[in-house]
Design a protein around this motif. Sequence first.
Motif, PDB file in Angstrom:
ATOM      1  N   THR A 256      34.471  45.565  40.040  1.00  0.00           N
ATOM      2  CA  THR A 256      35.418  45.702  39.015  1.00  0.00           C
ATOM      3  C   THR A 256      36.299  47.012  39.219  1.00  0.00           C
ATOM      4  OG1 THR A 256      33.935  47.180  37.535  1.00  0.00           O
ATOM      5  CG2 THR A 256      34.236  44.853  37.014  1.00  0.00           C
ATOM      6  N   ALA A 257      37.501  46.808  38.800  1.00  0.00           N
ATOM      7  CA  ALA A 257      38.567  48.133  39.063  1.00  0.00           C
ATOM      8  C   ALA A 257      38.285  49.339  38.483  1.00  0.00           C
ATOM      9  CB  ALA A 257      39.905  47.419  38.838  1.00  0.00           C
ATOM     10  N   PHE A 258      38.291  50.581  38.974  1.00  0.00           N
ATOM     11  CA  PHE A 258      38.270  51.826  38.347  1.00  0.00           C
ATOM     12  C   PHE A 258      39.720  52.120  37.975  1.00  0.00           C
ATOM     13  CE2 PHE A 258      39.291  56.335  39.216  1.00  0.00           C
ATOM     14  CZ  PHE A 258      38.374  57.126  38.422  1.00  0.00           C
ATOM     15  N   VAL A 290      30.355  36.052  43.132  1.00  0.00           N
ATOM     16  CA  VAL A 290      31.104  37.418  43.204  1.00  0.00           C
ATOM     17  C   VAL A 290      32.207  37.347  42.711  1.00  0.00           C
ATOM     18  CG1 VAL A 290      31.688  39.529  44.680  1.00  0.00           C
ATOM     19  CG2 VAL A 290      29.735  37.701  45.468  1.00  0.00           C
ATOM     20  N   TYR A 291      32.385  38.089  41.500  1.00  0.00           N
ATOM     21  CA  TYR A 291      33.665  38.297  40.829  1.00  0.00           C
ATOM     22  C   TYR A 291      34.389  39.660  40.980  1.00  0.00           C
ATOM     23  CZ  TYR A 291      31.058  34.017  38.737  1.00  0.00           C
ATOM     24  OH  TYR A 291      30.676  32.888  38.517  1.00  0.00           O
ATOM     25  N   ILE A 292      35.741  39.385  40.368  1.00  0.00           N
ATOM     26  CA  ILE A 292      36.520  40.617  40.586  1.00  0.00           C
ATOM     27  C   ILE A 292      36.875  40.690  39.032  1.00  0.00           C
ATOM     28  CG2 ILE A 292      38.884  41.439  40.840  1.00  0.00           C
ATOM     29  CD1 ILE A 292      38.758  40.090  43.602  1.00  0.00           C
ATOM     30  N   GLY A 293      36.834  42.061  38.638  1.00  0.00           N
ATOM     31  CA  GLY A 293      37.030  42.369  37.193  1.00  0.00           C
ATOM     32  C   GLY A 293      38.007  43.438  37.012  1.00  0.00           C
ATOM     33  N   ASN A 294      38.588  43.518  35.792  1.00  0.00           N
ATOM     34  CA  ASN A 294      39.321  44.670  35.263  1.00  0.00           C
ATOM     35  C   ASN A 294      40.861  44.514  35.980  1.00  0.00           C
ATOM     36  OD1 ASN A 294      37.537  45.754  33.885  1.00  0.00           O
ATOM     37  ND2 ASN A 294      37.382  47.565  34.817  1.00  0.00           N
ATOM     38  N   VAL A 295      41.355  43.398  36.605  1.00  0.00           N
ATOM     39  CA  VAL A 295      42.397  43.139  36.989  1.00  0.00           C
ATOM     40  C   VAL A 295      42.649  41.416  36.870  1.00  0.00           C
ATOM     41  CG1 VAL A 295      42.607  44.938  38.632  1.00  0.00           C
ATOM     42  CG2 VAL A 295      41.477  42.701  39.366  1.00  0.00           C
ATOM     43  N   ALA A 296      43.966  40.938  36.809  1.00  0.00           N
ATOM     44  CA  ALA A 296      44.171  39.540  36.652  1.00  0.00           C
ATOM     45  C   ALA A 296      44.126  39.037  38.152  1.00  0.00           C
ATOM     46  CB  ALA A 296      45.776  39.570  35.949  1.00  0.00           C
ATOM     47  N   ASP A 297      42.913  38.165  38.242  1.00  0.00           N
ATOM     48  CA  ASP A 297      42.671  37.575  39.417  1.00  0.00           C
ATOM     49  C   ASP A 297      42.142  36.150  39.131  1.00  0.00           C
ATOM     50  OD1 ASP A 297      41.523  36.492  42.015  1.00  0.00           O
ATOM     51  OD2 ASP A 297      41.750  38.497  42.812  1.00  0.00           O
ATOM     52  N   ARG A 298      42.813  35.061  39.265  1.00  0.00           N
ATOM     53  CA  ARG A 298      42.333  33.709  38.815  1.00  0.00           C
ATOM     54  C   ARG A 298      41.111  33.337  39.663  1.00  0.00           C
ATOM     55  NH1 ARG A 298      45.737  28.695  36.514  1.00  0.00           N
ATOM     56  NH2 ARG A 298      44.406  27.057  37.034  1.00  0.00           N
ATOM     57  N   ASP A 299      41.525  33.450  40.976  1.00  0.00           N
ATOM     58  CA  ASP A 299      40.389  33.080  41.884  1.00  0.00           C
ATOM     59  C   ASP A 299      39.169  33.927  41.782  1.00  0.00           C
ATOM     60  OD1 ASP A 299      39.484  31.221  44.501  1.00  0.00           O
ATOM     61  OD2 ASP A 299      39.520  33.367  45.243  1.00  0.00           O
ATOM     62  N   GLY A 300      39.291  35.146  41.645  1.00  0.00           N
ATOM     63  CA  GLY A 300      38.403  36.205  41.656  1.00  0.00           C
ATOM     64  C   GLY A 300      37.339  36.181  40.365  1.00  0.00           C
ATOM     65  N   ALA A 301      38.052  35.554  39.276  1.00  0.00           N
ATOM     66  CA  ALA A 301      37.235  35.186  38.097  1.00  0.00           C
ATOM     67  C   ALA A 301      36.690  34.110  37.786  1.00  0.00           C
ATOM     68  CB  ALA A 301      38.246  35.723  36.826  1.00  0.00           C
ATOM     69  N   SER A 302      37.008  33.197  38.740  1.00  0.00           N
ATOM     70  CA  SER A 302      36.493  31.692  38.405  1.00  0.00           C
ATOM     71  C   SER A 302      35.281  31.567  39.186  1.00  0.00           C
ATOM     72  CB  SER A 302      37.727  30.633  38.854  1.00  0.00           C
ATOM     73  OG  SER A 302      38.649  30.973  38.338  1.00  0.00           O
ATOM     74  N   THR A 303      34.462  30.385  38.731  1.00  0.00           N
ATOM     75  CA  THR A 303      33.156  30.150  39.444  1.00  0.00           C
ATOM     76  C   THR A 303      33.437  28.882  39.908  1.00  0.00           C
ATOM     77  OG1 THR A 303      32.023  31.042  37.289  1.00  0.00           O
ATOM     78  CG2 THR A 303      30.918  29.437  38.824  1.00  0.00           C
ATOM     79  N   ARG A 304      32.847  28.667  41.472  1.00  0.00           N
ATOM     80  CA  ARG A 304      32.721  27.763  42.120  1.00  0.00           C
ATOM     81  C   ARG A 304      31.464  27.069  42.423  1.00  0.00           C
ATOM     82  NH1 ARG A 304      37.305  26.458  45.196  1.00  0.00           N
ATOM     83  NH2 ARG A 304      38.810  28.152  45.198  1.00  0.00           N
ATOM     84  N   CYS A 305      31.086  25.825  42.233  1.00  0.00           N
ATOM     85  CA  CYS A 305      30.036  25.176  42.693  1.00  0.00           C
ATOM     86  C   CYS A 305      29.595  25.423  44.107  1.00  0.00           C
ATOM     87  CB  CYS A 305      30.188  23.758  42.364  1.00  0.00           C
ATOM     88  SG  CYS A 305      28.630  22.898  42.601  1.00  0.00           S
ATOM     89  N   PRO A 306      28.325  26.025  44.512  1.00  0.00           N
ATOM     90  CA  PRO A 306      27.839  26.173  45.806  1.00  0.00           C
ATOM     91  C   PRO A 306      27.518  24.776  46.176  1.00  0.00           C
ATOM     92  CG  PRO A 306      26.163  27.052  44.276  1.00  0.00           C
ATOM     93  CD  PRO A 306      27.464  26.685  43.512  1.00  0.00           C
ATOM     94  N   GLY A 307      27.268  23.719  45.402  1.00  0.00           N
ATOM     95  CA  GLY A 307      27.096  22.510  46.009  1.00  0.00           C
ATOM     96  C   GLY A 307      28.221  21.587  46.746  1.00  0.00           C
ATOM     97  N   CYS A 308      29.258  21.641  46.045  1.00  0.00           N
ATOM     98  CA  CYS A 308      30.515  21.027  46.392  1.00  0.00           C
ATOM     99  C   CYS A 308      31.679  21.789  46.584  1.00  0.00           C
ATOM    100  CB  CYS A 308      30.763  19.692  45.607  1.00  0.00           C
ATOM    101  SG  CYS A 308      31.305  20.418  43.719  1.00  0.00           S
ATOM    102  N   GLY A 309      31.680  22.834  46.355  1.00  0.00           N
ATOM    103  CA  GLY A 309      32.899  23.785  46.497  1.00  0.00           C
ATOM    104  C   GLY A 309      33.947  23.517  45.456  1.00  0.00           C
ATOM    105  N   GLU A 310      33.754  22.850  44.490  1.00  0.00           N
ATOM    106  CA  GLU A 310      34.804  22.734  43.364  1.00  0.00           C
ATOM    107  C   GLU A 310      34.744  23.747  42.303  1.00  0.00           C
ATOM    108  OE1 GLU A 310      37.164  20.308  42.936  1.00  0.00           O
ATOM    109  OE2 GLU A 310      36.718  19.328  44.890  1.00  0.00           O
TER     110      GLU A 310
END
Length: 364
Positions: A256-258, A290-310
């Motif tokens: 997360t961002a300081f 691994v997530y990114i927080g305290n900033v707007a980051d759609r990719d960094g906040a979203s969850t991907r399935c490790p099984g298929c990558g979706e």
Amino acid sequence: MHDTASRVPARYWHTLDDGRIECDLCPRTCRLHEGQRAACFVRQRVGDHMELTTWGRSSGFCIDPIEKKPLNHFFPGSSVLSFGTAGCNLACKFCQNWDISKSRDMDRLMDVATPEAIAAAAQRWGSTSVAFTYNDPVIFAEYAIDTAIACHAIGLKTVTVTAGYIHGQGRADFFAHMDAANVDLKAFTDDFYKKLCGARLQPVLDTLVWLRHKSDVWFEITTLIIPGENDSNEEITAMAEWIHRELGDDVPLHLTAFHPDFKLTDRHGTPHATLTRLRRCALDAGLHYVYIGNVADRDGASTRCPGCGETVITRLGYDILDYRLDAHGQCRHCGHALPGRFGRFERPFGNRRIPVAIGSTAGR
């Protein structure tokens, strides 16, 4: 149960040969003479015993999205009633809630509520859980445990947001009543903890290992990235490798961002590029979430399935834009079961914050 807004006997202490009382709750092991308060300020020696001075007293109640804790794998989209008291057992120079955690003014704790009233309010507002947060709930363990018991009695979950600076019997008792935790792993060097937190790293690592191997608590980890202090590729890689080795690749890590605050107002905020770089380090070390927080980051906040990558949960900030898991947390694309606690997904609570008066009879 105790009378509202009272001082109550505290647990986790013993008497030393020299007559002082030693607190056994956290690694600070404060040793107190008559009338003295521990470093957390809320545990005080009174006569021949120790008292908790903030039982039944809060710095405020709010309904938050669970993602704000942050917890991304614990009933995503649900709401949580959040509250804290005052004081803290760490001395972080970068504290983002310093007005609460560093408070020495008990008169600011104007919100008074019994555990039963808190549980009833959470249920009335449609929350799935109650979170002990804002300041570290370890220091008001007795109040948190009593409230957790009241919550569980009516089917609510409990969440703790903590630095994990606790040891011994207190750790076992406290987490026995928690369903989920977000643990602040503030850095991965003892020097950082000593210089910026007035604490040590190893007790936090001990708590994380204990949670993984000795409890059923779902937990996620947060590291606030401070430029020039804990933002090197080497440190985050070492941290991620330790998490992978000791805790597993399925433990979510939030970077997360300081924002300049408290005693570190001379520093600049964390660049978005730094968070992206460090996220890649943690992913390359083998962590799946691994997530990114305290900033707007759609990719960094979203969850991907490790099984298929979706992408199975698309987030922007605390808003869930798309959800592709079933009620058991399985990917609707490939059937892979994601780690965490899941249920039926309905209308997400979203990016809102609703102050709550516990004595109110108003509905959601």
